[in-house]
Design a protein around this motif. Sequence first.
Motif, short mmCIF file in Angstrom:
data_model
loop_
_atom_site.label_atom_id
_atom_site.label_comp_id
_atom_site.label_asym_id
_atom_site.label_seq_id
_atom_site.Cartn_x
_atom_site.Cartn_y
_atom_site.Cartn_z
N UNK A 26 -6.56 8.21 0.66
CA UNK A 26 -6.58 7.34 -0.50
C UNK A 26 -7.27 6.00 -0.22
N UNK A 27 -7.24 5.56 1.02
CA UNK A 27 -7.94 4.32 1.34
C UNK A 27 -9.44 4.49 1.16
N UNK A 65 1.43 3.68 -3.41
CA UNK A 65 1.00 5.08 -3.32
C UNK A 65 2.14 6.00 -3.76
N UNK A 88 -2.70 -1.22 -5.13
CA UNK A 88 -2.77 -0.76 -3.74
C UNK A 88 -3.90 -1.49 -3.01
N UNK A 89 -4.99 -1.67 -3.73
CA UNK A 89 -6.14 -2.34 -3.11
C UNK A 89 -5.80 -3.79 -2.75
N UNK A 132 -9.22 -1.79 7.60
CA UNK A 132 -8.14 -1.65 6.64
C UNK A 132 -7.15 -0.56 6.99
N UNK A 133 -7.63 0.56 7.48
CA UNK A 133 -6.70 1.66 7.65
C UNK A 133 -5.97 1.57 8.98
N UNK A 150 -10.78 5.58 -1.38
CA UNK A 150 -11.11 5.14 -2.74
C UNK A 150 -11.55 3.67 -2.74
N UNK A 151 -10.95 2.89 -1.85
CA UNK A 151 -11.38 1.48 -1.76
C UNK A 151 -12.68 1.39 -0.95
N UNK A 152 -12.72 2.15 0.13
CA UNK A 152 -13.90 2.05 1.01
C UNK A 152 -15.18 2.53 0.33
N UNK A 158 -4.25 -3.59 0.40
CA UNK A 158 -5.29 -3.22 1.36
C UNK A 158 -6.12 -4.43 1.80
N UNK A 163 -4.02 1.93 -8.38
CA UNK A 163 -5.01 1.81 -7.30
C UNK A 163 -5.44 0.36 -7.08
N UNK A 221 0.83 -1.22 0.00
CA UNK A 221 0.00 0.00 0.00
C UNK A 221 0.85 1.26 0.00
N UNK A 270 -16.22 2.04 -2.64
CA UNK A 270 -16.75 1.17 -3.68
C UNK A 270 -18.01 0.44 -3.18
#
Lengths: 437, 159
Positions: B45-46, A116, A150-151, A164-165, B48-50, A154, A147, A112, B52
């Motif tokens: 930026x996370x 980025x 990155x996902x 996730x964060x 962007x995943x969340x 994630x 992206x 990740x 969806x």
Amino acid sequence: MNDPLTNPSNTRTIKIDMMARVEGEGALTVTVKDGQVQDVQLRIFEPPRFFEAFLQGRHVNEVPDIVARICGICPVAYQMSAVHALEPIFGVEIPPAIRDLRRLLYCGEWIESHVLHIYMLQAPDFLGFPSGLEMARVHPDLVKQGLRLKKAGNQLITLLGGRSVHPVSVKIGGFSQVPTKDKLRALKDELLWARDAAVKTLQWVSGFEFEDPEQDYTFLALRGPSEYPMNTGPLVTNEGHHLNVSEFEEHFHEEQVPYSTALHCTFQGKSYLTGPLARMALNHDQLSPFTKEIFAETGFSLPFKRASMGIVARSVEVLYAFDEALRIIEKYEPPPFPSVPVIIKAGTGVAATEAPRGVLYHRFQVNDDGTIHVAKIVPPTSQNQRQIEDDLRNMLPNFLHLNDTEAAAKCERHIRSYDPCISCATHFLKFTREEIS
Amino acid sequence: MVKMKIIGLGNPFMGDDAVGVLVARQLHTYASAHISVLEGGLSGLSLLHDMEGTDTLILIDAVHSHSKVGTILRFTIPQDLEEIGKLAWGTSASSTHAFGLAEALTLAHTLEALPTHVVLFGIELGHIQKGHVLSPAVSKAMTGVVNQIRLEELSFSHA
């Protein structure tokens, strides 16, 4: 405003101030006199300083969740250094299956963080875009690929960390829960796609032009007996040093500088570099065979001596992290228990792990009742800060003929290539200059 | 695919910057098969995943816009993208070492990845000292936003 070329005896102060914002500020101030760079000061706002004090008096069981809020990009790194520092105090031995899951979680974070930086921060510099946003307008498919990569990282963190964060399921002794075999296997197809995309990423960035001057860095990284370093290993340098993590504070000294909330860390009084360039230089033999094979095709030789080549090192590590994740998933058998029992007692523990940006050191002193007496955190950016300033001091004479905007852009780009914690913010630098005659 | 996602952003250990996360926590009981409630984090930026997999996205974050502490600002995305780009968000590029909230939403818009309806609530913060204590005005605003989000949910579910 005087032209420094026609009026070289003036003292010129170049200041790059960041946009006003919520959490403090960072800035670069350069002082020039008689055409010579006299002083370079990089000011960085650094959250760990606040958290060291905040942790005092909190129970050790709260530590993983609290340290995960220090950095939005590398919560796992802070958790890993924290639990590895605390576990030896309580005599905890981590079983291999849990150790592998922690490594898998760390792979997710490297992916990740690195992706980025590669796609949204550093690539725009090479391709001539002022930001990742501008690049996305012209090359949407490229950014979408970044992206998606990155996902994939994630998803590993989501699976192992719960959220996730800010992963919350890491705990002292293991995890609060572990995934089933099926849940991990379900990621395999996407990880296979991602590994292919990581190969293409490495090939893509290897074609960039690297123009900054070569330098002789002192590199510092962990080096374990058998694997590319994430969570274990003593500290080594390219100058032959071999140090136990318990000796860290004897050899690495932090000093407060008046212009920054960050402490500057030096190794035996000198600047040094930690992070992907250092890991590659000191541990490339421990990369997976597949990663080595693809890297060999780029034709680059090691060590990398240019800061700008961090994008290549990060791309190699992204490829490795996907390869390593697939290896771990392939052989995964869930451990019988997600964590081992922990008996809290007083003591002091230290650990260093390899955060995406380099060595992250933690020391905790724990009271009888399980509360934190002292917390010390040395993040990678404070270790690299002095090296960045040294570089700018060396490079700036070549920029002095440029106007403020151009000189600032060159400085920002160089700072960004190191991926310090302020690297995103350097897209928002405001440039002002003061003349003192 | 859920109908609505509610994502509270911020840092629960940094004073008023916690407010977005605390709103999400208050709404957790509100989650259902159609509504998902998430605590976002520090990295834009996370998001962007969340974001969806939903038609409607509701975001809550602390903001510094020189308004009175506790002021609730409501933005519609993408219409207000330019305006939110001028404000300092708790989830901002510089405070989190990451892509900030405004940048993430702009990028999603550029890549045509925004949900159909996106509403962003900003709550003007007072302090960001470490710790859990909210400014009284922010605490009051938190209740206001929770109530407003309940109304938003009603209006979207009857749309």
